[in-house]
Design a protein around this motif. Structure first.
Motif, PDB file in Angstrom:
ATOM      1  N   ARG A 393       0.948  -0.805  -0.058  1.00 61.46           N
ATOM      2  CA  ARG A 393       0.549   0.246   0.039  1.00 61.46           C
ATOM      3  C   ARG A 393       0.645   0.770  -0.452  1.00 61.46           C
ATOM      4  O   ARG A 393       0.592   2.401  -0.977  1.00 61.46           O
ATOM      5  CB  ARG A 393      -1.250  -0.173   1.053  1.00 61.46           C
ATOM      6  CG  ARG A 393      -2.030  -0.879   0.754  1.00 61.46           C
ATOM      7  CD  ARG A 393      -2.906  -1.092   2.322  1.00 61.46           C
ATOM      8  NE  ARG A 393      -3.748   0.324   2.074  1.00 61.46           N
ATOM      9  CZ  ARG A 393      -4.280  -0.136   3.278  1.00 61.46           C
ATOM     10  NH1 ARG A 393      -4.821  -0.337   4.288  1.00 61.46           N
ATOM     11  NH2 ARG A 393      -5.599   1.419   3.737  1.00 61.46           N
ATOM     12  N   SER A 394       2.075   1.162   0.678  1.00 64.12           N
ATOM     13  CA  SER A 394       3.225   2.205   1.064  1.00 64.12           C
ATOM     14  C   SER A 394       3.294   2.265  -0.861  1.00 64.12           C
ATOM     15  O   SER A 394       4.152   3.676  -1.139  1.00 64.12           O
ATOM     16  CB  SER A 394       4.093   2.260   2.054  1.00 64.12           C
ATOM     17  OG  SER A 394       5.104   1.187   1.198  1.00 64.12           O
ATOM     18  N   ARG A 395       3.251   2.184  -1.884  1.00 65.61           N
ATOM     19  CA  ARG A 395       3.581   1.748  -3.022  1.00 65.61           C
ATOM     20  C   ARG A 395       2.451   2.393  -3.870  1.00 65.61           C
ATOM     21  O   ARG A 395       2.409   2.099  -5.451  1.00 65.61           O
ATOM     22  CB  ARG A 395       3.902   0.468  -4.038  1.00 65.61           C
ATOM     23  CG  ARG A 395       5.472   0.133  -3.095  1.00 65.61           C
ATOM     24  CD  ARG A 395       6.348   1.532  -2.481  1.00 65.61           C
ATOM     25  NE  ARG A 395       8.061   1.302  -2.201  1.00 65.61           N
ATOM     26  CZ  ARG A 395       8.209   1.610  -0.691  1.00 65.61           C
ATOM     27  NH1 ARG A 395       7.956   2.597  -0.437  1.00 65.61           N
ATOM     28  NH2 ARG A 395       9.633   1.357  -0.339  1.00 65.61           N
ATOM     29  N   GLY A 396       1.344   2.228  -3.482  1.00 63.44           N
ATOM     30  CA  GLY A 396      -0.268   2.848  -4.399  1.00 63.44           C
ATOM     31  C   GLY A 396      -0.960   2.076  -4.443  1.00 63.44           C
ATOM     32  O   GLY A 396      -1.730   2.558  -5.443  1.00 63.44           O
ATOM     33  N   ILE A 397      -0.353   0.904  -4.254  1.00 65.60           N
ATOM     34  CA  ILE A 397      -1.377   0.404  -4.888  1.00 65.60           C
ATOM     35  C   ILE A 397      -2.373  -0.108  -3.816  1.00 65.60           C
ATOM     36  O   ILE A 397      -2.257  -0.667  -2.379  1.00 65.60           O
ATOM     37  CB  ILE A 397      -0.390  -1.144  -4.615  1.00 65.60           C
ATOM     38  CG1 ILE A 397       0.325  -1.596  -6.134  1.00 65.60           C
ATOM     39  CG2 ILE A 397      -1.382  -3.132  -4.774  1.00 65.60           C
ATOM     40  CD1 ILE A 397       1.403  -2.355  -5.458  1.00 65.60           C
ATOM     41  N   SER A 398      -3.846  -0.294  -3.791  1.00 63.29           N
ATOM     42  CA  SER A 398      -4.892  -0.369  -3.545  1.00 63.29           C
ATOM     43  C   SER A 398      -4.968  -1.459  -2.475  1.00 63.29           C
ATOM     44  O   SER A 398      -4.250  -2.850  -2.380  1.00 63.29           O
ATOM     45  CB  SER A 398      -6.520  -0.677  -4.596  1.00 63.29           C
ATOM     46  OG  SER A 398      -6.664  -1.521  -4.843  1.00 63.29           O
TER      47      SER A 398
END
Lengths: 441, 251
Positions: A393-398
């Motif tokens: 998630r910290s990489r923009g993935i939902s």
């Protein structure tokens, strides 16, 4: 001659024995008669029956499945379009509701020493080729669903490989179920015999047109000669309303190698029994498994691996993903006989639970009666690690995509043991789709 | 770009951040230094949205938005990036697949077209070259079985690909020998630009020999107690944290 069957399965065996394939062949009629007796004397397993402790037959018994009584001939090759796997180049054998469908099959060029096709066809053409092979590995003391299959033995898939015969492309067995006006049970009987040194890849697929209610009770016997090699991918994608039973009975001679990859995605209720026997030393048996048990779905696996001779190796590696009110059973037995020194076995069952209400009963067992062996077993039941989820998630993935990626990562270890890239992609995609529709908690 | 005011946060009921004020402008590189337990990593985690941290007071605004109200993925989509102190291993999750999912998630959230496989591979090869990384990295599972140095380089590689507006490097130097540290620092320096800000969180001054900050802040007991230029880091190195703590208590 026919005993009355009064345990709820009469309708499975409604066809008069005289109409079944190979009727009039004494040996075959005998086998069916003995099996019918076995069905009659056993009654219905209950929760007190050890093999059925965790799995209820109630849902199955509530259905009144009728035996498939006629071949479906209306299908055209175009109807298979959605079922075929793009990029998978195979010798294709198609069965529809348990019956061999030559018009849909594409056997292709076969080398000398390889016979492929329908069981009924071969029983008509050359029954002697089957006489000492059919029903040999399954044995006499057949449990209920094996006995039911044998008692109704009529059609299925056959592959016979002579000594040293090698098939480069995979054999693809597609078992297609088509819904009928009333719920039907199909009981295909398959036989694979590899002579000494023969090699093959078999992809066995269970698929359906539509989401209808039906039951499949398939039995597959496999005999591997000395030094024979078989890769066997089994992809169960039955209709979401189907019941699926399958029994694999495997016999391995000296130095033979078998790898079976069992992918279970479909059916509302599925039971898989894998029974393997080593007949010669230094044989290897590798059983891999991946199952998805979604909401109100049951995936039930029973493994019975007998190391009865020395120096054989077996691996049992099963992984499950469960969500909603999904249930799974893993009941694995590895038995090492007193004389089976230098046996090497490792059994593992790992489960990823995506919901609070999913449930798994896992029971790996080792029964070791020899003293010089290498045997291990392990089991885990866990959840997605919050650390891993946060990293994605910290990489923009939902969050939903991150969960799916982690599940596919978990499943990937098994998926990569499938024989062909096209198949691996097909299975990954279907697992992804299933997870996409999964309600997470 | 980033403005933090009076930030207080608890971990497990214990107050770790006790009224932190801090701001970063475009293109600036800030170092946050401090002894163990001063709240450095907690601050990095609170900014990135990790669970388990309870903000009890204060605010954090990033690109004009209330950062603390956003999910971790929304923060990343807005241009925030955390290089982990301990990058997480994801067995079975292919690195290329992961990088593509991350980049496309961010592009999609920004209303930009997602990259297809071909243009993605072209981009990724370009970034590998800039960081002098081997493409075998792409075929492996994310961080699984990576050495300490490989993990940190993979973090910087992700940063190069995702091109954040603000990167937080959480103890990027920990566990690295001097050669690995130089490689990582070179990567970070290659990514410096007038539009990209960085917060370098570290215990030791040595990383700052390689990544030169515009500003240095000293964190102690959950508050910034000193701010200055890069000479402050040298002073700390010389005198140790005891000096700052004593001064902090006196103040």
């Amino acid at each position: 001659m026919n005993g009355v069957i009064s345990n709820g399965f009469e309708s499975w065996l409604a066809a008069p024995p005289g109409q079944l394939a190979g009727a009039g062949l004494d040996w075959l009629d005998d086998q069916r008669r003995v099996a019918r007796e076995r069905v009659r004397e056993q009654g219905v397993p209950t929760s007190k029956t050890e093999d059925w402790r965790y799995t209820s037959l109630k849902g199955l018994l509530e259905q009144n499945f009728a035996q498939v009584d006629e071949a479906i001939t209306a299908l055209q090759p175009d109807d298979l379009e959605d079922i075929l796997i793009p990029g998978l180049d195979s010798h294709r054998v198609v069965l529809v509701n348990g019956r061999y469908a030559p018009e849909l099959s594409v056997l292709g060029d076969l080398p000398k020493g390889v016979r492929l096709g329908g069981l009924r066809t071969l029983l008509d053409a050359d029954p002697d080729a089957l006489r000492d092979r059919l029903n040999r590995i399954a044995g006499d003391r057949q449990p209920l669903f094996l006995a039911l299959n044998t008692a109704g033995l009529d059609d299925g898939f056959v592959a016979l490989f002579d000594r040293a015969a090698i098939l480069e492309r995979p054999i693809e067995l597609i078992h297609l179920s088509v819904g009928m006006d009333e719920p039907r049970v199909a009981q295909p009987r398959h036989l694979v015999v590899l002579g000494d040194g023969a090699q093959a890849t078999l992809i066995e697929r269970y698929v359906s047109l539509g989401e209808s209610l039906y039951c499949t009770n398939s039995v597959l016997e496999i005999a591997l000669g000395r030094d024979a090699v078989l890769q066997h991918d089994r992809i169960q994608m039955e209709s979401a309303n189907a019941f699926h039973l399958t029994g694999l009975y495997l016999s391995q001679d000296t130095n033979s190698r078998y790898r079976g990859v069992n992918i279970g995605l479909g059916a509302r209720w599925a039971r898989t029994e894998l029974v393997t026997r080593f007949r010669g030393e230094q044989a290897e048996c590798d059983l891999q498994g991946l199952y998805l048990a979604g909401d109100r779905q049951l995936m039930d696996y029973h493994l019975d691996v007998a190391h009865s001779v020395p120096r054989c190796t077996s691996r049992e590696n099963f992984k499950g993903i469960l969500y909603g009110k999904g249930r799974a059973v893993f009941d694995g037995l590895v038995a090492v006989a007193r004389d089976a020194q230098k046996s090497d076995a490792a059994m593992s069952n790992r489960n990823l639970m995506l919901s609070e209400s999913a449930e798994v009963d896992t029971k790996p067992q080792l029964e070791i009666n020899a003293d010089d062996v290498k045997c291990s077993h392990g089991t885990t039941v866990g959840r997605i690690e919050p650390e891993m989820l946060f990293y994605l998630r910290s990489r923009g993935i939902s969050a939903p995509l991150a969960r799916r990626m982690l599940c596919l990562g978990f499943a990937g270890e098994i998926i990569q043991t499938l024989s062909a890239e096209a198949l691996r992609e097909h299975v990954s995609e279907r697992v992804g789709q299933r997870l996409e529709s999964a309600p997470l908690n | 770009m980033l403005a933090v005011k009076g930030l207080k946060a608890n971990v497990g009921g214990k107050e770790i951040l006790r009224g932190l004020d801090f701001s970063v402008g475009p293109g600036e590189v800030h170092a946050i230094m401090g002894p163990n337990g001063s709240g450095k990593s907690t601050f990095a985690h609170v900014l990135s949205g990790r669970e388990g941290y309870e903000v009890t007071a204060g605010s954090a605004t990033f690109e004009g938005q209330d950062l603390l109200a956003l999910e971790p993925e929304e923060r990343a989509q807005l241009g925030l990036f955390l290089a982990f102190q301990y990058p997480v291993e994801l067995p079975g999750v292919n690195n290329t697949y992961f990088l593509k999912a991350a980049l496309n998630s961010i592009l999609k959230a920004r209303g930009q077209p997602e990259l297809d496989a071909v243009s993605f591979l072209r981009l990724i090869k370009e970034k590998l070259k800039i960081l002098h990384l081997d493409d075998s990295l792409l075929k492996r599972a994310v961080n699984a079985g990576f050495s300490g140095g490989e993990k940190k380089r993979n973090e910087i590689f992700q940063m190069a690909l995702l091109e954040p507006k603000l990167a937080i490097l959480d103890e990027t130097d920990s566990g690295l020998d001097i050669d690995a540290l130089r490689v990582v620092a070179d990567g970070v320096n290659a990514l410096r630009s007038p539009e990209r800000s960085m917060i370098v969180v570290t215990h030791y001054q040595r990383l700052l020999d390689y990544i030169q900050p515009d500003h240095v802040h000293v964190l102690s007991k959950g508050r910034i107690i000193r701010s200055g230029g890069k000479e402050l880091a040298l002073e700390l190195e010389e005198k140790g944290y005891g000096w700052i703590d004593a001064e902090g208590q006196a103040a």
